[in-house]
Design a protein around this motif. Structure first.
Motif, PDB file in Angstrom:
ATOM      1  N   GLU A  19      -0.104   4.783  22.036  1.00 13.91           N
ATOM      2  CA  GLU A  19       0.272   4.584  20.629  1.00 13.91           C
ATOM      3  C   GLU A  19      -0.028   5.837  19.807  1.00 13.91           C
ATOM      4  O   GLU A  19       0.760   6.225  18.946  1.00 13.91           O
ATOM      5  CB  GLU A  19      -0.471   3.384  20.046  1.00 13.91           C
ATOM      6  N   ILE A  20      -1.154   6.459  20.083  1.00 11.99           N
ATOM      7  CA  ILE A  20      -1.507   7.691  19.367  1.00 11.99           C
ATOM      8  C   ILE A  20      -0.513   8.793  19.699  1.00 11.99           C
ATOM      9  O   ILE A  20      -0.068   9.537  18.808  1.00 11.99           O
ATOM     10  CB  ILE A  20      -2.950   8.116  19.699  1.00 11.99           C
ATOM     11  N   SER A  37      -3.604  12.248   9.573  1.00 11.52           N
ATOM     12  CA  SER A  37      -3.319  13.667   9.792  1.00 11.52           C
ATOM     13  C   SER A  37      -3.170  13.932  11.281  1.00 11.52           C
ATOM     14  O   SER A  37      -3.704  13.198  12.121  1.00 11.52           O
ATOM     15  CB  SER A  37      -4.454  14.539   9.227  1.00 11.52           C
ATOM     16  N   SER A  38      -2.444  14.981  11.600  1.00 13.12           N
ATOM     17  CA  SER A  38      -2.244  15.340  13.008  1.00 13.12           C
ATOM     18  C   SER A  38      -3.565  15.702  13.671  1.00 13.12           C
ATOM     19  O   SER A  38      -3.829  15.321  14.821  1.00 13.12           O
ATOM     20  CB  SER A  38      -1.280  16.519  13.124  1.00 13.12           C
ATOM     21  N   GLU A  60       5.926  11.388  16.031  1.00 12.67           N
ATOM     22  CA  GLU A  60       6.574  11.104  14.743  1.00 12.67           C
ATOM     23  C   GLU A  60       6.310  12.198  13.717  1.00 12.67           C
ATOM     24  O   GLU A  60       7.079  12.391  12.798  1.00 12.67           O
ATOM     25  CB  GLU A  60       6.091   9.762  14.184  1.00 12.67           C
ATOM     26  N   GLU A  61       5.170  12.881  13.850  1.00 11.47           N
ATOM     27  CA  GLU A  61       4.755  13.865  12.847  1.00 11.47           C
ATOM     28  C   GLU A  61       5.622  15.086  12.884  1.00 11.47           C
ATOM     29  O   GLU A  61       6.148  15.654  13.661  1.00 11.47           O
ATOM     30  CB  GLU A  61       3.292  14.238  13.049  1.00 11.47           C
ATOM     31  N   ASN A  70       6.728   0.999   8.417  1.00  5.86           N
ATOM     32  CA  ASN A  70       6.373   0.766   9.818  1.00  5.86           C
ATOM     33  C   ASN A  70       5.347   1.788  10.297  1.00  5.86           C
ATOM     34  O   ASN A  70       4.433   1.445  11.037  1.00  5.86           O
ATOM     35  CB  ASN A  70       7.609   0.827  10.715  1.00  5.86           C
ATOM     36  N   ASN A  71       5.502   3.020   9.877  1.00  2.00           N
ATOM     37  CA  ASN A  71       4.582   4.074  10.272  1.00  2.00           C
ATOM     38  C   ASN A  71       3.174   3.775   9.735  1.00  2.00           C
ATOM     39  O   ASN A  71       2.185   3.931  10.449  1.00  2.00           O
ATOM     40  CB  ASN A  71       5.093   5.422   9.751  1.00  2.00           C
TER      41      ASN A  71
END
Length: 193
Positions: free
Chosen positions: A185-186, A105-106, A192-193, A29-30
């Motif tokens: 969304e971002i 990446s973050s 999540e990170e 999903n991610n």
């Protein structure tokens, strides 16, 4: 006693299997979500690029139309070109980070979030005031010059301008909502990170 131990080991194995399934599902999903964010940002970039090209062609046509016959002052045409050129260049610079976003990446997500927020926000006050003054001055000059040169064209031009204002505001609101949804969304991906 042994049956309890076997049952316990079996339940622990089932629990580990479920945890692995959940991890795989979450990763899937991610990844789908990341691809969706990337696709949305690239779609908005392409749409902005298309609008910029259409606006550039429109500016070229208007400039040629005003230049023919030498009836309109050159400084008036130049002011129009500068104002419209500023809109195009600013728009392309602000949305450039959305062209090929790094969503894995973050740092890439934060950069994309910044590009999206800049794209959806208003101009800073130090840029908005001179630009607004220039646009208002151009519109007043346009109305004065048009009323002197082509008085019969003044009313249709004013009506067309008044009709186009609500359309532009609605389109702007719709685009701003898309940018806002993408930004949310971002933000969720960054959590999540």
């Amino acid at each position: 006693m042994e049956t309890n131990l076997d049952l316990k080991q079996e339940l622990q194995q089932d629990l580990r299997d479920l945890q692995q399934d959940i991890a795989r599902h979450s990763t899937f999903n991610n990844d789908v979500w990341r691809r969706s964010v990337k696709r949305s940002s690239q779609h908005l970039y392409i749409k902005n690029l298309t609008y910029s090209i259409v606006l550039a062609v429109f500016i070229l046509v208007i400039t040629l139309f005003l230049s023919v016959g030498g009836e309109w002052p050159w400084w008036f045409i130049l002011l129009f070109d500068l104002l419209m050129g500023y809109i195009i260049v600013k728009s392309l610079i602000v949305t450039h980070g959305m062209k090929r976003p790094d969503v894995h990446s973050s740092a890439g997500l934060m950069s994309l979030r910044e590009s999206v927020r800049k794209s959806s926000s208003k101009l800073p006050l130090r840029e908005r005031i001179p630009f607004s003054v220039g646009c208002i001055a151009w519109l007043v000059l346009f109305t004065i010059i048009l009323s002197k040169k082509e008085p019969d064209m003044l009313m249709p031009v004013l009506i067309a301008s008044l009709v186009s204002i609500p359309t532009g505001l609605l389109a702007g609101r719709k685009v701003k909502k898309r940018y806002s949804n993408l930004s949310e969304e971002i933000d969720e991906l960054l959590k999540e990170e």
